[in-house]
Write an enzyme that holds these catalytic residues in place. Structure first.
Site: not given
Ligand code: UD1
Ligand code: UDP
Length: 376
Positions: A98, A120, A134, A215, A217, A247
């Site tokens: 998603d 999924e 999502e 994490h 939003r 996160h």
């Molecule tokens: C995204 C997904 C969410 C998922 C989550 C898993 C969308 C809208 N959201 O949310 O569905 O649950 O990933 O973790 O697709 N950042 C870093 N390094 C990284 C990753 C993120 O610095 O490796 C920071 C960056 O500044 C980035 C911000 O986190 O801009 C947000 O990342 P983003 O993918 O937009 O949103 P998530 O909250 O991570």
């Molecule tokens: N996860 C990880 N390291 C962490 C936190 C989570 O590997 O420090 C893994 C966790 O086991 C799961 C996945 O990341 O499989 C979940 O990711 P996240 O919570 O970022 O996203 P969501 O599942 O909510 O989309």
């Protein structure tokens, strides 16, 4: 005759965790040519999974920006993925879950009339603001896809209710259980894969560990601040330690909210995101998980760990129905009281701590690969 070309598109940590077993299984069929494109919507978190799964993507859009906005990210993903599809000319595109990457990947494929498989599929909370964005991302993929891999019967029924052709819906289990069991097996064979937690395990020996992740939003702002205060109160107990991989989202600063409220607490380890083997070990070590994550809701029941879900609603009701997950929202007092119940009431805790897999049996990826390879 050349093999049909399957383009697997992903960009975030959970997509990578849930797709690496599918990529392997597709390669194992020998019947399709597998190409992979990462958007790197996440950079560091994605690279952690690529390293562990030994995956080298064929294309890497490297699109992450600090504090990226939904609209700008959507536009860049759509354009970047469209260009990759024009160059690769795949026979089918495979997306997972998603995220904005999944939504943009499906849309770019649709614009080129390339069929889409959705891994999924069918998870629905019924509330377009939870999870946000999502719920809508996942719904946008549904009418585009012509193969829907629903992890559970509940998810398949949601798709049937939306008049998706029943012949295109397949209940496969969730590939996260494949990834989890594979990783747990690797750690058992080689504990050094998760030895980075030895120090924390030693420091917190004799205490019950609460594993925290957050994490979402929709929890930014007041929700995150309430979660931080609740975690601080939980950690004030001398019999408890909190392990909290934070996160990296800087907008509006998950790291700084947590640092400010929890940074100096002796019973709290605020740490960098863990790679997957270390996180699987952390789940094994904990007494309970406190999380707003989707994946953690699926993994904790499989390991027999109670999970308190810091959300108002969930698109994964199976853990709640099975009794291993409970929705607790983001109210500070409610979170504290639910955690204390699981710490102090043995019966309440053991009723939740039953290992079972409502989300899959660890063989989802093989089923999906067969269905993709045979084009059904
Ligand atoms: C995204 C997904 C969410 C998922 C989550 C898993 C969308 C809208 N959201 O949310 O569905 O649950 O990933 O973790 O697709 N950042 C870093 N390094 C990284 C990753 C993120 O610095 O490796 C920071 C960056 O500044 C980035 C911000 O986190 O801009 C947000 O990342 P983003 O993918 O937009 O949103 P998530 O909250 O991570
Ligand atoms: N996860 C990880 N390291 C962490 C936190 C989570 O590997 O420090 C893994 C966790 O086991 C799961 C996945 O990341 O499989 C979940 O990711 P996240 O919570 O970022 O996203 P969501 O599942 O909510 O989309």
């Amino acid at each position: 005759m050349s093999k049909p070309k399957m383009l697997v598109v992903f960009g975030t940590r959970p997509e990578a965790i849930k797709l690496f077993p599918v990529i392997r299984a597709l390669n194992d069929t020998g019947a399709v040519a597998v190409r992979t494109c990462v958007t790197a919507q996440h950079r560091g978190l994605l690279d952690q999974v690529l390293a562990i799964a030994d995956l080298r993507p064929d294309r890497d859009l490297d699109l992450m920006e600090p504090g990226q906005t939904l609209d700008r990210m959507t536009a860049r993903l759509l354009t970047g993925l469209g260009e990759v599809m024009d160059a690769e000319r795949p026979d089918r595109v495979i997306v997972q879950g998603d995220t904005t990457t999944a939504m943009a990947g499906a849309l770019a494929a649709y614009y080129r009339r390339v069929p889409v498989s959705h891994v999924e599929a069918g998870l629905r909370s019924g509330d377009v603001l939870h999870p946000w964005p999502e719920e809508i991302n996942r719904r946008i993929v549904a009418p585009i896809a012509d193969q829907h891999f629903a992890p559970t019967e509940t998810a398949a029924n949601a798709l049937r209710r939306e008049n998706i052709d029943p012949g295109t819906i397949h209940v496969t289990g969730n590939t996260v259980i494949d990834a989890l069991l594979w990783t747990a097996g690797r750690i058992a064979a080689d504990p050094s894969l998760a030895a980075g937690l030895d120090g924390i395990a030693g420091r917190f020996a004799g205490k019950r560990i609460v594993l925290v992740t957050t994490h979402r939003r929709e929890n930014f702002g007041a929700g995150m601040e309430a979660i931080a205060r609740a975690v601080a109160r939980v950690a004030d107990r001398s019999d408890v330690a909190v392990l909290f991989p934070v996160h990296p989202n800087p907008n509006p600063n998950v790291v700084s909210v947590m640092d400010a409220v929890l940074g100096d607490h002796p019973n709290i380890a605020l740490i960098e995101p863990l790679d997957y083997p270390h996180f699987v070990r952390a789940l094994g070590l904990c007494h309970l998980a406190l999380s707003d994550s989707g994946g953690v809701q699926e993994e904790a029941p499989a390991l027999g760990k109670p999970v308190l879900v810091m959300r108002e609603t969930t698109e994964r009701p199976e853990g709640i129905a099975a009794g291993t997950a409970r929705l607790v929202g983001t109210n500070e007092d409610r979170i504290v009281s639910e955690v204390f119940t699981l710490l102090d009431d043995k019966d309440a805790c053991s009723a939740m701590a039953r290992a079972h897999n409502p989300f899959g049996d660890g063989h989802a990826a093989g089923r999906i690969a067969k269905l993709v390879a045979h084009g059904r």
